[in-house]
Design a protein around this motif. Structure first.
Motif, PDB file in Angstrom:
ATOM      1  N   VAL A   1       0.824  -1.140  -0.216  1.00  0.00           N
ATOM      2  CA  VAL A   1       0.123  -0.261   0.233  1.00  0.00           C
ATOM      3  C   VAL A   1       0.970   1.429   0.088  1.00  0.00           C
ATOM      4  N   LEU A   2       1.691   1.272   0.667  1.00  0.00           N
ATOM      5  CA  LEU A   2       2.983   2.463   0.808  1.00  0.00           C
ATOM      6  C   LEU A   2       3.629   2.608  -0.534  1.00  0.00           C
ATOM      7  N   ALA A   3       3.897   1.587  -1.199  1.00  0.00           N
ATOM      8  CA  ALA A   3       4.487   1.722  -2.590  1.00  0.00           C
ATOM      9  C   ALA A   3       3.461   2.010  -3.341  1.00  0.00           C
ATOM     10  N   PHE A   4       2.401   1.587  -3.348  1.00  0.00           N
ATOM     11  CA  PHE A   4       1.243   2.161  -4.270  1.00  0.00           C
ATOM     12  C   PHE A   4       1.115   3.625  -4.056  1.00  0.00           C
ATOM     13  N   LYS A   5       1.186   3.981  -2.990  1.00  0.00           N
ATOM     14  CA  LYS A   5       0.858   5.598  -2.686  1.00  0.00           C
ATOM     15  C   LYS A   5       2.092   6.130  -3.061  1.00  0.00           C
ATOM     16  N   THR A   6       3.115   5.926  -2.897  1.00  0.00           N
ATOM     17  CA  THR A   6       4.553   6.373  -3.154  1.00  0.00           C
ATOM     18  C   THR A   6       4.785   6.647  -4.782  1.00  0.00           C
ATOM     19  N   LEU A   7       4.262   5.497  -5.503  1.00  0.00           N
ATOM     20  CA  LEU A   7       4.248   5.700  -6.870  1.00  0.00           C
ATOM     21  C   LEU A   7       3.191   6.654  -7.458  1.00  0.00           C
ATOM     22  N   ARG A   8       2.090   6.385  -7.076  1.00  0.00           N
ATOM     23  CA  ARG A   8       1.026   7.162  -7.418  1.00  0.00           C
ATOM     24  C   ARG A   8       1.407   8.808  -7.121  1.00  0.00           C
ATOM     25  N   ALA A   9       2.028   9.076  -5.957  1.00  0.00           N
ATOM     26  CA  ALA A   9       2.482  10.403  -5.998  1.00  0.00           C
ATOM     27  C   ALA A   9       3.342  10.953  -7.027  1.00  0.00           C
ATOM     28  N   ALA A  10       4.167  10.083  -7.271  1.00  0.00           N
ATOM     29  CA  ALA A  10       5.085  10.402  -8.459  1.00  0.00           C
ATOM     30  C   ALA A  10       4.740  10.056  -9.836  1.00  0.00           C
ATOM     31  N   ASP A  11       3.347   9.899  -9.837  1.00  0.00           N
ATOM     32  CA  ASP A  11       2.687  10.005 -11.338  1.00  0.00           C
ATOM     33  C   ASP A  11       3.018   8.641 -12.001  1.00  0.00           C
ATOM     34  N   SER A  12       3.375   7.531 -11.076  1.00  0.00           N
ATOM     35  CA  SER A  12       3.595   6.201 -11.741  1.00  0.00           C
ATOM     36  C   SER A  12       2.843   5.088 -11.215  1.00  0.00           C
ATOM     37  N   GLN A  13       2.792   4.057 -11.834  1.00  0.00           N
ATOM     38  CA  GLN A  13       1.889   3.199 -11.907  1.00  0.00           C
ATOM     39  C   GLN A  13       2.177   1.925 -11.064  1.00  0.00           C
ATOM     40  N   LEU A  14       1.337   1.229 -10.449  1.00  0.00           N
ATOM     41  CA  LEU A  14       2.079  -0.082  -9.423  1.00  0.00           C
ATOM     42  C   LEU A  14       0.872  -1.166 -10.130  1.00  0.00           C
ATOM     43  N   PHE A  15       1.320  -2.390 -10.583  1.00  0.00           N
ATOM     44  CA  PHE A  15       0.462  -3.386 -10.806  1.00  0.00           C
ATOM     45  C   PHE A  15       0.929  -4.807 -10.462  1.00  0.00           C
ATOM     46  N   LEU A  16      -0.039  -5.598  -9.997  1.00  0.00           N
ATOM     47  CA  LEU A  16       0.576  -6.889  -9.415  1.00  0.00           C
ATOM     48  C   LEU A  16       0.171  -8.044 -10.230  1.00  0.00           C
ATOM     49  N   CYS A  17       0.903  -8.988 -10.406  1.00  0.00           N
ATOM     50  CA  CYS A  17       0.606 -10.130 -11.208  1.00  0.00           C
ATOM     51  C   CYS A  17       0.872 -11.550 -10.283  1.00  0.00           C
ATOM     52  N   SER A  18       0.567 -12.615 -10.827  1.00  0.00           N
ATOM     53  CA  SER A  18       0.596 -14.007 -10.176  1.00  0.00           C
ATOM     54  C   SER A  18       0.608 -14.409  -8.926  1.00  0.00           C
ATOM     55  N   ILE A  19      -0.578 -13.688  -8.346  1.00  0.00           N
ATOM     56  CA  ILE A  19      -0.677 -13.817  -6.724  1.00  0.00           C
ATOM     57  C   ILE A  19      -1.493 -15.195  -6.335  1.00  0.00           C
ATOM     58  N   ASN A  20      -0.992 -15.748  -5.336  1.00  0.00           N
ATOM     59  CA  ASN A  20      -1.706 -17.282  -4.942  1.00  0.00           C
ATOM     60  C   ASN A  20      -2.750 -17.224  -4.045  1.00  0.00           C
ATOM     61  N   GLU A  21      -3.375 -18.086  -4.141  1.00  0.00           N
ATOM     62  CA  GLU A  21      -4.673 -18.266  -3.263  1.00  0.00           C
ATOM     63  C   GLU A  21      -4.392 -17.514  -1.961  1.00  0.00           C
ATOM     64  N   GLN A  22      -3.469 -17.728  -0.980  1.00  0.00           N
ATOM     65  CA  GLN A  22      -3.347 -17.199   0.471  1.00  0.00           C
ATOM     66  C   GLN A  22      -3.505 -15.585   0.087  1.00  0.00           C
ATOM     67  N   VAL A  23      -2.540 -15.080  -0.981  1.00  0.00           N
ATOM     68  CA  VAL A  23      -2.310 -13.521  -1.083  1.00  0.00           C
ATOM     69  C   VAL A  23      -3.647 -12.937  -1.588  1.00  0.00           C
ATOM     70  N   ARG A  24      -4.504 -13.739  -2.471  1.00  0.00           N
ATOM     71  CA  ARG A  24      -5.573 -13.328  -3.115  1.00  0.00           C
ATOM     72  C   ARG A  24      -6.844 -13.121  -2.011  1.00  0.00           C
ATOM     73  N   ILE A  25      -6.900 -14.233  -1.054  1.00  0.00           N
ATOM     74  CA  ILE A  25      -7.792 -13.909   0.058  1.00  0.00           C
ATOM     75  C   ILE A  25      -7.386 -12.910   0.971  1.00  0.00           C
ATOM     76  N   LEU A  26      -6.043 -12.513   1.367  1.00  0.00           N
ATOM     77  CA  LEU A  26      -5.969 -11.357   1.961  1.00  0.00           C
ATOM     78  C   LEU A  26      -6.255 -10.227   1.427  1.00  0.00           C
ATOM     79  N   PHE A  27      -5.982 -10.130  -0.043  1.00  0.00           N
ATOM     80  CA  PHE A  27      -6.525  -9.049  -0.587  1.00  0.00           C
ATOM     81  C   PHE A  27      -7.895  -8.726  -0.845  1.00  0.00           C
ATOM     82  N   GLU A  28      -8.828  -9.794  -0.792  1.00  0.00           N
ATOM     83  CA  GLU A  28     -10.242  -9.776  -0.825  1.00  0.00           C
ATOM     84  C   GLU A  28     -10.696  -9.552   0.611  1.00  0.00           C
ATOM     85  N   LEU A  29      -9.948  -9.911   1.555  1.00  0.00           N
ATOM     86  CA  LEU A  29     -10.626  -9.598   2.880  1.00  0.00           C
ATOM     87  C   LEU A  29     -10.539  -8.087   3.101  1.00  0.00           C
TER      88      LEU A  29
END
Length: 108
Positions: free
Chosen positions: A56-84
């Motif tokens: 989240v900090l990386a996302f905010k830092t990049l957005r403030a610098a007019d950059s974009q952050l994307f994610l790929c290839s997350i596993n089930e545990q990480v996906r559940i954490l994101f969804e929760l």
């Protein structure tokens, strides 16, 4: 001009100890002037709340610098954490690096 993409490949556990490396990577990426960052989770086996906080900090830092952050290839545990935590609504998540590249090519 084609956007410069920096891929950050994570592995193992993304927790308080390893998220420091992610923060360092993001700082270096901004210094390089990169506009698009893809964090590849293919080799990540586990992520806890401090790992999520670092993202989240990386996302905010990049957005403030007019950059974009994307994610790929997350596993089930990480996906559940994101969804929760509703972070799946914040981050744009691709199934694989290949699919990210296809979408990126179609945008440019």
């Amino acid at each position: 001009m084609k956007e410069q993409v920096k891929v950050i490949k994570l592995s193992g556990n993304l927790n308080a100890t390893t998220s420091q490396n992610l923060r360092q990577n993001i700082t270096e990426t901004l210094e390089d002037g990169t506009k698009i960052v893809l964090v590849d989770f293919q080799d990540v086996t586990f992520m806890d709340s401090s790992g999520l906080g670092a993202l989240v900090l990386a996302f905010k830092t990049l957005r403030a610098a007019d950059s974009q952050l994307f994610l790929c290839s997350i596993n089930e545990q990480v996906r559940i954490l994101f969804e929760l935590t509703n972070m799946d609504k914040v981050f744009e998540i691709f199934p694989s690096q290949e699919e990210f590249n296809q979408v990126l090519v179609s945008k440019t």
